[in-house]
Design a protein around this motif. Structure first.
Motif, mmCIF file in Angstrom:
data_model
loop_
_atom_site.group_PDB
_atom_site.id
_atom_site.type_symbol
_atom_site.label_atom_id
_atom_site.label_comp_id
_atom_site.label_asym_id
_atom_site.label_seq_id
_atom_site.Cartn_x
_atom_site.Cartn_y
_atom_site.Cartn_z
ATOM 1 N N ARG A 1 -4.819 6.608 13.194
ATOM 2 C CA ARG A 1 -4.065 7.568 13.990
ATOM 3 C C ARG A 1 -3.196 6.853 15.021
ATOM 4 N NH1 ARG A 1 -4.607 12.907 14.616
ATOM 5 N NH2 ARG A 1 -6.624 12.926 13.528
ATOM 6 N N LYS A 2 -3.754 5.798 15.650
ATOM 7 C CA LYS A 2 -3.007 5.075 16.687
ATOM 8 C C LYS A 2 -1.761 4.392 16.136
ATOM 9 C CE LYS A 2 -5.970 0.951 16.350
ATOM 10 N NZ LYS A 2 -4.989 0.119 15.642
ATOM 11 N N ASP A 3 -1.720 4.190 14.815
ATOM 12 C CA ASP A 3 -0.551 3.604 14.170
ATOM 13 C C ASP A 3 0.279 4.660 13.450
ATOM 14 O OD1 ASP A 3 -1.128 0.954 14.940
ATOM 15 O OD2 ASP A 3 -2.561 0.745 13.303
ATOM 16 N N ASP A 4 0.087 5.919 13.832
ATOM 17 C CA ASP A 4 0.818 7.033 13.199
ATOM 18 C C ASP A 4 0.563 7.092 11.697
ATOM 19 O OD1 ASP A 4 1.939 7.851 15.649
ATOM 20 O OD2 ASP A 4 3.560 6.384 15.439
ATOM 21 N N PHE A 5 -0.634 6.654 11.300
ATOM 22 C CA PHE A 5 -1.084 6.703 9.903
ATOM 23 C C PHE A 5 -0.209 5.883 8.959
ATOM 24 C CE2 PHE A 5 -2.670 10.716 11.803
ATOM 25 C CZ PHE A 5 -4.035 10.454 11.699
ATOM 26 N N ARG A 6 0.422 4.841 9.501
ATOM 27 C CA ARG A 6 1.109 3.887 8.623
ATOM 28 C C ARG A 6 0.065 3.019 7.930
ATOM 29 N NH1 ARG A 6 4.567 3.945 13.098
ATOM 30 N NH2 ARG A 6 3.349 2.286 14.075
ATOM 31 N N PRO A 7 0.338 2.528 6.714
ATOM 32 C CA PRO A 7 -0.662 1.723 6.011
ATOM 33 C C PRO A 7 -0.889 0.365 6.663
ATOM 34 C CG PRO A 7 1.389 1.807 4.769
ATOM 35 C CD PRO A 7 1.536 2.777 5.895
ATOM 36 N N GLY B 1 -9.673 17.601 3.789
ATOM 37 C CA GLY B 1 -10.836 17.181 4.546
ATOM 38 C C GLY B 1 -10.889 17.940 5.849
ATOM 39 N N GLU B 2 -12.004 17.786 6.543
ATOM 40 C CA GLU B 2 -12.126 18.445 7.841
ATOM 41 C C GLU B 2 -13.034 17.647 8.751
ATOM 42 O OE1 GLU B 2 -14.959 22.022 7.746
ATOM 43 O OE2 GLU B 2 -14.000 22.071 5.760
ATOM 44 N N GLY C 1 -8.608 21.789 12.799
ATOM 45 C CA GLY C 1 -9.690 20.894 12.405
ATOM 46 C C GLY C 1 -9.728 20.540 10.936
ATOM 47 N N LYS C 2 -8.685 20.945 10.194
ATOM 48 C CA LYS C 2 -8.611 20.617 8.772
ATOM 49 C C LYS C 2 -7.349 19.800 8.515
ATOM 50 C CE LYS C 2 -11.175 24.707 7.305
ATOM 51 N NZ LYS C 2 -11.205 25.903 6.425
ATOM 52 N N VAL C 3 -7.382 19.006 7.444
ATOM 53 C CA VAL C 3 -6.248 18.137 7.145
ATOM 54 C C VAL C 3 -5.926 18.185 5.659
ATOM 55 C CG1 VAL C 3 -7.720 16.099 6.839
ATOM 56 C CG2 VAL C 3 -5.311 15.795 7.410
ATOM 57 N N GLU C 4 -4.649 18.145 5.343
ATOM 58 C CA GLU C 4 -4.166 17.981 3.975
ATOM 59 C C GLU C 4 -3.442 16.644 3.896
ATOM 60 O OE1 GLU C 4 -1.645 21.173 2.879
ATOM 61 O OE2 GLU C 4 -3.206 22.707 3.027
ATOM 62 N N ILE C 5 -3.777 15.852 2.901
ATOM 63 C CA ILE C 5 -3.195 14.514 2.731
ATOM 64 C C ILE C 5 -2.486 14.459 1.388
ATOM 65 C CG2 ILE C 5 -3.681 12.041 2.594
ATOM 66 C CD1 ILE C 5 -6.313 12.717 4.163
ATOM 67 N N ALA D 1 0.834 -1.205 0.000
ATOM 68 C CA ALA D 1 0.000 0.000 0.000
ATOM 69 C C ALA D 1 0.867 1.253 0.000
ATOM 70 C CB ALA D 1 -0.908 0.000 1.225
ATOM 71 N N PRO D 2 0.409 2.315 -0.640
ATOM 72 C CA PRO D 2 1.188 3.555 -0.622
ATOM 73 C C PRO D 2 1.163 4.207 0.752
ATOM 74 C CG PRO D 2 -0.938 3.909 -1.690
ATOM 75 C CD PRO D 2 -0.824 2.441 -1.453
ATOM 76 N N GLU D 3 2.198 4.961 1.053
ATOM 77 C CA GLU D 3 2.235 5.724 2.298
ATOM 78 C C GLU D 3 1.599 7.093 2.079
ATOM 79 O OE1 GLU D 3 6.163 5.914 3.848
ATOM 80 O OE2 GLU D 3 6.279 3.743 4.236
ATOM 81 N N ILE D 4 1.081 7.678 3.155
ATOM 82 C CA ILE D 4 0.484 9.001 3.075
ATOM 83 C C ILE D 4 1.181 9.944 4.048
ATOM 84 C CG2 ILE D 4 -1.764 8.079 2.362
ATOM 85 C CD1 ILE D 4 -2.751 8.626 5.251
ATOM 86 N N HIS D 5 1.009 11.240 3.808
ATOM 87 C CA HIS D 5 1.557 12.266 4.682
ATOM 88 C C HIS D 5 0.438 13.234 5.033
ATOM 89 C CE1 HIS D 5 5.446 10.732 3.314
ATOM 90 N NE2 HIS D 5 4.978 10.851 2.079
ATOM 91 N N LEU D 6 0.368 13.625 6.292
ATOM 92 C CA LEU D 6 -0.713 14.479 6.759
ATOM 93 C C LEU D 6 -0.184 15.781 7.337
ATOM 94 C CD1 LEU D 6 -1.849 11.409 7.099
ATOM 95 C CD2 LEU D 6 -3.609 12.513 8.473
ATOM 96 N N LYS D 7 -0.977 16.815 7.119
ATOM 97 C CA LYS D 7 -0.742 18.103 7.768
ATOM 98 C C LYS D 7 -2.082 18.544 8.359
ATOM 99 C CE LYS D 7 0.708 22.867 6.899
ATOM 100 N NZ LYS D 7 1.163 23.837 5.862
#
Length: 237
Positions: free
Chosen positions: A147-153, A121-122, A81-85, A71-77
């Motif tokens: 989230r509990k897995d630090d957003f790893r796939p 998203g928000e 209350g808003k998120v960029e992926i 699976a591809p990895e993702i990065h979050l900012k």
């Protein structure tokens, strides 16, 4: 000398083309799932509908197994209350990105921003979902980034269902790219519902007949529940 220089230039020109033509993980994962269709429609589902339930003793023997590193990895900012992926690859139209929270899971779509090449998203969320939907003759694929897995796939979920003359299947592993923690394969129809669990070594640990409420160990010994009189197990290994 001149010929050598010409060949070097040709090779240098070819390298970017090869790199650009390389498939992304999401493309390869979608292709993997598509290649599973003939096995599901041609052998596994038909055998099940004929009354025989094949639950392999080894996880890797199930043809619908995928692994987290596929699976591809993702990065979050996240901010206010808003998120960029973002991803490190181009995501085709086969896929969409969602946010989700709660049990049962509530899911809502992110919106792609082509200017920033990110999904926006928000709202409060626990999980990011990467989804390629199933269709009548196509398996679906979902990847969860908790989230509990630090957003790893996670290991991708391969799934399919049909409402008319009900038939369904799903197969997925637990854990992330950091550690495989076991898996589950489930198959169901109007007449039979079975699922099998596998340990972190990929060995069958138990299986369940949900129509009778019985649980069995890896040696097919009854662990809990009561078999109906005259019950003959349809499970083979």
């Amino acid at each position: 000398m001149r010929k050598t220089i010409v060949w070097i230039l040709i090779i240098l020109l070819l390298i970017p083309a090869v790199s650009l033509s390389a498939e992304s993980k999401s493309d390869l994962l979608r292709e993997r799932a598509d290649n599973m269709w003939d096995t599901w429609a041609g052998t596994w589902s038909r055998t099940f509908l004929d009354g025989e339930v094949y639950l392999p003793r080894m996880w890797k023997k199930i043809p619908f197994v995928t692994w987290a590193d596929e699976a591809p990895e993702i990065h979050l900012k996240e901010e206010n209350g808003k998120v960029e992926i973002t991803l490190d690859e181009i995501l085709s139209d086969d896929w969409r990105i969602c946010l989700s929270s709660g049990i049962p899971m509530t899911t809502w779509d992110c919106i792609y921003d082509p200017g920033q090449d990110c999904w926006r998203g928000e709202g409060e969320f626990d999980t990011v979902c990467l989804i390629s939907e199933m269709s009548e003759d196509r398996l679906g694929v979902r990847v969860y980034y908790d989230r509990k897995d630090d957003f790893r796939p996670s290991c991708p979920v391969v799934e399919w269902s049909r409402d008319e003359d009900f038939l369904a299947m799903n197969c997925y592993g637990w854990g992330t790219t950091r550690e495989f923690q076991g898996g589950m394969y489930a198959i169901a129809s109007n007449d039979m519902i079975f699922y099998a669990e596998y340990d972190k070594e990929g060995v069958l640990s138990s299986w369940y007949d949900m129509m009778t409420g019985c649980q069995y160990d890896q040696k097919d010994q009854l662990v809990s529940g009561e078999e109906p009189e005259g019950y003959v197990s349809p499970v083979v290994h």
